[in-house]
Design a protein around this motif. Structure first.
Motif, PDB file in Angstrom:
ATOM      1  N   UNK A   1      97.336  42.306  27.341  1.00 35.97           N
ATOM      2  CA  UNK A   1      97.834  40.994  27.287  1.00 35.97           C
ATOM      3  C   UNK A   1      97.112  40.016  28.138  1.00 35.97           C
ATOM      4  N   UNK A   2      96.695  40.508  29.367  1.00 29.36           N
ATOM      5  CA  UNK A   2      95.681  39.731  30.064  1.00 29.36           C
ATOM      6  C   UNK A   2      94.355  39.082  29.417  1.00 29.36           C
ATOM      7  N   UNK A   3      93.868  40.276  28.707  1.00 27.91           N
ATOM      8  CA  UNK A   3      92.776  40.128  27.901  1.00 27.91           C
ATOM      9  C   UNK A   3      92.747  39.039  26.676  1.00 27.91           C
ATOM     10  N   UNK A   4      93.987  39.100  26.269  1.00 25.78           N
ATOM     11  CA  UNK A   4      94.398  38.225  25.187  1.00 25.78           C
ATOM     12  C   UNK A   4      94.460  36.840  25.870  1.00 25.78           C
ATOM     13  N   UNK A   5      94.948  36.555  27.052  1.00 26.59           N
ATOM     14  CA  UNK A   5      95.240  35.366  27.595  1.00 26.59           C
ATOM     15  C   UNK A   5      93.719  34.811  27.933  1.00 26.59           C
ATOM     16  N   UNK A   6      92.796  35.639  28.149  1.00 26.66           N
ATOM     17  CA  UNK A   6      91.534  35.240  28.784  1.00 26.66           C
ATOM     18  C   UNK A   6      90.668  34.818  27.600  1.00 26.66           C
ATOM     19  N   UNK A   7      90.880  35.429  26.482  1.00 27.50           N
ATOM     20  CA  UNK A   7      90.135  34.686  25.165  1.00 27.50           C
ATOM     21  C   UNK A   7      90.564  33.370  24.860  1.00 27.50           C
ATOM     22  N   UNK A   8      91.781  32.916  25.251  1.00 31.06           N
ATOM     23  CA  UNK A   8      92.261  31.511  25.095  1.00 31.06           C
ATOM     24  C   UNK A   8      91.533  30.611  26.014  1.00 31.06           C
ATOM     25  N   UNK A   9      91.645  30.944  27.308  1.00 28.55           N
ATOM     26  CA  UNK A   9      91.270  30.088  28.362  1.00 28.55           C
ATOM     27  C   UNK A   9      90.519  31.073  29.582  1.00 28.55           C
ATOM     28  N   UNK A  10      89.786  30.653  30.566  1.00 26.85           N
ATOM     29  CA  UNK A  10      89.808  31.041  31.774  1.00 26.85           C
ATOM     30  C   UNK A  10      91.036  31.662  32.587  1.00 26.85           C
ATOM     31  N   UNK A  11      91.074  32.752  32.975  1.00 27.92           N
ATOM     32  CA  UNK A  11      92.135  33.163  33.823  1.00 27.92           C
ATOM     33  C   UNK A  11      92.295  32.476  35.165  1.00 27.92           C
ATOM     34  N   UNK A  12      93.782  32.195  35.037  1.00 27.71           N
ATOM     35  CA  UNK A  12      94.034  31.448  36.454  1.00 27.71           C
ATOM     36  C   UNK A  12      94.466  32.383  37.442  1.00 27.71           C
ATOM     37  N   UNK A  13      94.377  31.940  38.905  1.00 23.96           N
ATOM     38  CA  UNK A  13      94.678  33.146  40.058  1.00 23.96           C
ATOM     39  C   UNK A  13      95.965  34.053  39.611  1.00 23.96           C
ATOM     40  N   UNK A  14      97.114  33.661  38.929  1.00 26.72           N
ATOM     41  CA  UNK A  14      98.030  34.910  38.873  1.00 26.72           C
ATOM     42  C   UNK A  14      97.681  35.726  37.803  1.00 26.72           C
ATOM     43  N   UNK A  15      97.047  35.497  36.722  1.00 29.69           N
ATOM     44  CA  UNK A  15      96.452  36.291  35.890  1.00 29.69           C
ATOM     45  C   UNK A  15      95.400  37.200  36.380  1.00 29.69           C
ATOM     46  N   UNK A  16      94.539  36.698  36.992  1.00 28.85           N
ATOM     47  CA  UNK A  16      93.470  37.521  37.896  1.00 28.85           C
ATOM     48  C   UNK A  16      94.013  38.601  38.436  1.00 28.85           C
ATOM     49  N   UNK A  17      95.116  38.220  39.303  1.00 31.88           N
ATOM     50  CA  UNK A  17      95.864  39.398  40.261  1.00 31.88           C
ATOM     51  C   UNK A  17      96.605  40.331  39.144  1.00 31.88           C
ATOM     52  N   UNK A  18      97.315  39.676  38.100  1.00 31.75           N
ATOM     53  CA  UNK A  18      97.672  41.029  37.339  1.00 31.75           C
ATOM     54  C   UNK A  18      96.841  41.791  36.609  1.00 31.75           C
ATOM     55  N   UNK A  19      95.592  41.216  36.400  1.00 31.39           N
ATOM     56  CA  UNK A  19      94.427  41.966  35.770  1.00 31.39           C
ATOM     57  C   UNK A  19      94.072  43.309  36.773  1.00 31.39           C
ATOM     58  N   UNK A  20      93.975  42.733  38.102  1.00 29.34           N
ATOM     59  CA  UNK A  20      93.604  43.678  39.025  1.00 29.34           C
ATOM     60  C   UNK A  20      94.628  44.589  39.192  1.00 29.34           C
ATOM     61  N   UNK A  21      95.568  44.322  39.158  1.00 28.79           N
ATOM     62  CA  UNK A  21      96.974  45.344  39.312  1.00 28.79           C
ATOM     63  C   UNK A  21      96.988  46.461  38.418  1.00 28.79           C
ATOM     64  N   UNK A  22      96.696  45.879  36.998  1.00 26.67           N
ATOM     65  CA  UNK A  22      96.536  46.473  35.966  1.00 26.67           C
ATOM     66  C   UNK A  22      95.468  47.578  36.042  1.00 26.67           C
ATOM     67  N   UNK A  23      94.384  47.065  36.285  1.00 26.75           N
ATOM     68  CA  UNK A  23      93.068  48.091  36.629  1.00 26.75           C
ATOM     69  C   UNK A  23      93.347  49.134  37.678  1.00 26.75           C
TER      70      UNK A  23
END
Length: 76
Positions: A43-65
């Motif tokens: 889901x975060x990768x899908x958001x990144x394809x739309x526009x650069x990730x915002x800080x909360x999304x970067x955080x979620x990406x790190x938590x998922x990783x």
């Protein structure tokens, strides 16, 4: 009757509005809380394809990783 998870209820909404970044972020947070880090990362990768990730999304990406034991990716 089987109870559906919150994530299962959100996914059809994403299908009908795939460019909704707030919905993607909400679904990613829900996926993490439901112990589905693969789905959260997708889901975060899908958001990144739309526009650069915002800080909360970067955080979620790190938590998922981290939950996927992809520690180098989480550190980015």
């Amino acid at each position: 009757m089987t109870e559906t998870s919150r994530l299962e209820r959100l996914l059809p909404l994403i299908d009908s509005d795939p460019g909704n970044r707030a919905l993607l972020r909400d679904a990613a947070e829900t996926a993490l809380s439901e112990r589905r880090p693969e789905m959260a990362a997708d889901l975060i990768a899908r958001a990144a394809r739309i526009a650069p990730l915002e800080p909360p999304e970067v955080n979620l990406s790190g938590l998922a990783a981290m939950q996927l034991s992809k520690f180098a990716e989480a550190a980015e």
